[in-house]
Design an enzyme around this catalytic site. Structure first.
Site: not given
Ligand code: 4NP
Length: 156
Positions: A19, A22, A24-26, A130
């Site tokens: 994702c 790294n 939340c989703r992955s 997300d």
């Molecule tokens: P992920 O979510 O891609 O599912 O881990 C996110 C977590 C943090 C951020 C973006 C997406 N961020 O902008 O910090």
């Protein structure tokens, strides 16, 4: 030296979930999938370096924990082109992730890159939203659980 396929057969497929952050989703996908298919060799990575070294986001860990999925040992790392050689399958959460991953593909790599939602056709979803932005941690876990079951079936 065993072929990739042989090694995947004997020790389980090597699957990388990707994702953006790294956190939340992955990691949630990795945690749900490794519980479902423990023989698989799993990891997750982010296309960004923003959260390298961090554990999964607190609210994501809590929502997963409420379903019996422990994410506490996971730490964020950034996706690299070497991952194309380290895994049999790269599973991305959305099209932005797919583009960022494909931009790093070595010219001699045929490693498949698939959207996680391809394994959850009944969901109607074309990407994993997300929860860092939507705040719908339970909704995303529902989708991840459905896709993880579909992925296990596809690999079995
Ligand atoms: P992920 O979510 O891609 O599912 O881990 C996110 C977590 C943090 C951020 C973006 C997406 N961020 O902008 O910090």
């Amino acid at each position: 030296m065993p072929s990739e396929n042989h090694s995947a057969e004997t020790a389980g497929p090597r699957v990388l979930f990707v994702c953006l952050g790294n956190i939340c989703r992955s990691p949630a996908a990795e945690g749900v999938f490794r519980a479902l298919m423990p023989e698989a060799r799993t990891d997750s990575a982010g296309t960004s370096s923003w959260h390298v070294g961090e554990p999964p986001y607190g609210a994501m860990q809590q929502a997963a924990h409420a379903r019996g999925v422990d994410l506490s040992d996971l730490r964020a790392r950034q996706f690299t082109r070497a991952d194309f050689d380290r895994f049999d399958l790269i599973v991305v959460m959305d099209d932005d992730n797919r583009e960022a991953v494909e931009d790093l593909r070595p010219s001699d790599s045929a490693t498949p890159v698939r959207l996680f939602t391809d394994y959850a056709p009944d969901s109607g979803a074309s990407y994993v939203p997300d929860p860092y932005y939507t705040r719908d941690f339970d909704g995303v876990l529902d989708l991840i659980e459905e896709a993880a079951a579909g992925l296990k079936a596809a690999l079995s």
